[in-house]
Design a protein around this motif. Structure first.
Motif, short mmCIF file in Angstrom:
data_model
loop_
_atom_site.label_atom_id
_atom_site.label_comp_id
_atom_site.label_asym_id
_atom_site.label_seq_id
_atom_site.Cartn_x
_atom_site.Cartn_y
_atom_site.Cartn_z
N UNK A 56 0.84 -1.20 0.00
CA UNK A 56 0.00 0.00 0.00
C UNK A 56 0.87 1.25 0.00
N UNK A 57 1.96 1.20 0.74
CA UNK A 57 2.88 2.34 0.79
C UNK A 57 3.58 2.55 -0.56
N UNK A 58 3.86 1.45 -1.27
CA UNK A 58 4.45 1.57 -2.60
C UNK A 58 3.50 2.31 -3.53
N UNK A 59 2.22 1.96 -3.46
CA UNK A 59 1.23 2.64 -4.28
C UNK A 59 1.18 4.13 -4.02
N UNK A 60 1.24 4.50 -2.78
CA UNK A 60 1.20 5.92 -2.42
C UNK A 60 2.48 6.62 -2.87
N UNK A 61 3.61 5.94 -2.76
CA UNK A 61 4.89 6.53 -3.19
C UNK A 61 4.92 6.71 -4.71
N UNK A 62 4.32 5.78 -5.44
CA UNK A 62 4.23 5.92 -6.89
C UNK A 62 3.49 7.19 -7.26
N UNK A 63 2.42 7.48 -6.54
CA UNK A 63 1.65 8.70 -6.79
C UNK A 63 2.49 9.94 -6.50
N UNK A 64 3.30 9.87 -5.45
CA UNK A 64 4.18 11.00 -5.13
C UNK A 64 5.17 11.27 -6.27
N UNK A 65 5.57 10.24 -6.95
CA UNK A 65 6.52 10.36 -8.07
C UNK A 65 5.81 10.48 -9.42
N UNK A 87 -1.09 5.53 -16.78
CA UNK A 87 -0.36 4.32 -16.41
C UNK A 87 0.07 4.36 -14.95
N UNK A 88 0.51 5.52 -14.49
CA UNK A 88 0.90 5.65 -13.09
C UNK A 88 -0.30 5.42 -12.18
N UNK A 89 -1.45 5.96 -12.56
CA UNK A 89 -2.67 5.76 -11.76
C UNK A 89 -3.04 4.28 -11.71
N UNK A 90 -2.90 3.58 -12.84
CA UNK A 90 -3.19 2.15 -12.87
C UNK A 90 -2.25 1.40 -11.94
N UNK A 91 -0.98 1.77 -11.95
CA UNK A 91 -0.01 1.12 -11.06
C UNK A 91 -0.38 1.31 -9.59
N UNK A 92 -0.77 2.52 -9.26
CA UNK A 92 -1.19 2.80 -7.88
C UNK A 92 -2.44 1.99 -7.54
N UNK A 93 -3.34 1.86 -8.51
CA UNK A 93 -4.56 1.07 -8.29
C UNK A 93 -4.26 -0.40 -8.07
N UNK A 94 -3.29 -0.93 -8.78
CA UNK A 94 -2.89 -2.32 -8.59
C UNK A 94 -2.35 -2.54 -7.18
N UNK A 95 -1.55 -1.60 -6.71
CA UNK A 95 -1.02 -1.71 -5.34
C UNK A 95 -2.14 -1.67 -4.31
N UNK A 96 -3.06 -0.75 -4.50
CA UNK A 96 -4.18 -0.62 -3.56
C UNK A 96 -5.04 -1.88 -3.55
N UNK A 425 -6.50 -3.18 -19.09
CA UNK A 425 -6.33 -4.05 -17.94
C UNK A 425 -7.06 -3.46 -16.74
N UNK A 426 -7.50 -4.32 -15.88
CA UNK A 426 -8.08 -3.91 -14.61
C UNK A 426 -7.61 -4.91 -13.56
#
Length: 461
Positions: A56-65, A87-96, A425-426
């Motif tokens: 979950x923290x990785x997802x939040x850090x991705x959004x920061x970057x 794409x970044x939003x999708x990555x954060x969504x995958x983490x969440x 992808x979802x």
């Protein structure tokens, strides 16, 4: 040895150099594997809840970057900046999603045995999972396999495509800043020969590749020769069927998006457009007009819908496929000529009279080229759609959703089908294909269980 070899990344929009990186030595590679194995031996005993917290923290850090990561992806592979943000939003969504569902998907299952007694099914991590990933979704391709395997308790090594080396290194930095234990995930700057040695290493327990069917056969053979589990997500030539009762305006809108999104460089892109005779001319006229209207140019300019191809050799390969298709009877309705000037741009192209024996019918065209194919009726359209060695995705356009659903479930020989839409992808839905498009599944909880030991603990009556 690879001590003096380097990787140079190039901006496909300008042809100019971005950065130069050095390959690691064989001794450095072995050290990285050993360190990852050591980190895994500790991580495997972390609770599911603790792993989820880190993910979950990785997802939040991705959004920061988000800004830095998006701009880097666009500079390295040429997709429009807005799509890099997506794409970044999708990555954060995958983490969440993984952090939320992982503890549920991977928890022990209690069983009442058929012959009496009880049992427990437990999903145990197995070790280091080695991923060989492509350039077209520089962050998503990594996140898709890495996050679920970290959730499962495994270690992860990455060999990224050389032209997106910067993105691979930035993702490693993000993971570490998000408190993932050091060395548990590592981006390796290595040669193909070094990659082959990784597959043989005793600490590598699974291999996953996203790439071409040719690469899949090569890596699949190497991995299975070592008796190691492998997941292959390979290319495709997805067919999108337009039936007589389709909403033509909607079909055109989604089919254009499906063909040009990510500069047309997507394994699950809409590539073959199979239209029944009754609406063929109507669809063709509207589709060609819409394709001609696509704005192509600098991917950092928000006014443009499509950027350059990722590499010059990819553009040459695509153009060669177009020329060979024309030589065998296809007709160019728009595009089809290499764009002059800086950068590796290729025009949005539509081919008509596409038939078997042409690359536009038989092969994957990895770029903004659409193949129009006329079908007699629904049955013929379904036959043409399945007349492919690939089987990743596809689409159906019809106002009769029940009929389209039955065609998708009972007749479409692919892993994914989109009805009246185009999708990439979802994290909720399984991602993967059949035939030459590979095997194994990612997303939807399935990816978390591809590289685990499904262990049976049985108690006597």
């Amino acid at each position: 040895m690879t001590k003096d070899k380097t990787i140079t990344t190039i901006n496909p929009a300008t042809g100019e150099k971005i950065e130069t990186y050095h390959y690691i030595t064989d001794s450095e590679l072995n050290s990285n594997i050993e360190k990852c194995q050591k980190a895994f031996l500790e991580w495997r005993h972390e609770t599911l809840e603790k792993r989820a917290e880190v993910i979950n923290a990785i997802g939040k850090k991705i959004v920061e970057y988000k800004d830095e990561l998006s701009e880097l992806m666009t500079k390295e592979m040429g997709k429009p900046l807005s799509q890099s943000y997506d794409e970044v939003e999708l990555c954060a969504g995958i983490c969440e999603y993984t952090a939320k569902t992982g503890p549920i998907e991977l928890k022990d299952e209690n069983k009442e045995l058929a012959l009496g007694g009880k049992g427990i099914v437990t999903y145990s991590p197995i070790g280091i999972i080695y991923g060989i990933q492509p350039w077209n979704y520089p962050s998503y391709q990594v996140i898709r396999y890495a996050i679920v395997n970290l959730m499962a308790g495994n270690g992860v090594l990455l060999k990224h495509a050389s032209n997106v080396t910067g993105t691979g290194l930035l993702l490693e930095k993000i993971f570490i800043e998000a408190s993932l234990p050091k060395n548990l995930f590592k981006t390796l700057l290595i040669s193909h020969d070094q990659s082959d040695e990784i597959i043989k290493h005793k600490s590598i327990r699974g291999v996953t590749l996203t790439g071409s069917s040719k690469a899949g056969r090569n890596i699949g053979q190497k991995a299975t020769a070592e008796l190691k589990k492998v997941v292959l997500e390979l290319g495709s030539n997805d067919a999108y069927i337009v039936l007589e009762d389709a909403d033509i305006e909607l079909a055109v809108e989604k089919c254009v998006l499906g063909r040009i999104y990510n500069n047309g460089e997507t394994c699950i892109a809409a590539k073959r457009f199979v239209i029944v005779d009754a609406v063929y001319d109507k669809f063709k006229e509207a589709f060609v007009k819409a394709m001609k209207d696509v704005k192509v140019g600098n991917p950092l300019d928000d006014n443009n819908e499509m950027g350059p191809m990722a590499r010059e050799d990819l553009r040459e390969t695509l153009h060669d496929q177009v020329i060979k298709s024309v030589e065998k009877g296809a007709k160019i309705l728009c595009g089809g000529t290499i764009t002059e000037g800086k950068g590796y741009y290729y025009p949005v192209t539509v081919l008509d009279d596409v038939k078997p024996g042409q690359p536009a019918y038989d092969d994957e065209l990895f770029g903004p080229v659409a193949s129009l194919i006329k079908a007699k009726d629904t049955e013929d359209a379904m036959r043409i759609a399945n007349d492919s060695r690939f089987g990743l995705g596809g689409g159906i356009f019809s106002k009769d959703e029940e009929k389209a659903t039955k065609l998708a479930q009972d007749y479409f020989d692919t892993g994914m089908i989109f009805i009246n839409s185009f999708g990439i992808a979802d994290p909720v839905m399984p991602f993967g294909g059949v035939k030459d498009s590979g095997f194994g599944r990612e997303h939807g909880g399935f990816g978390m269980k591809e590289f685990v030991n499904i262990k049976a603990v049985t108690f006597s009556k």
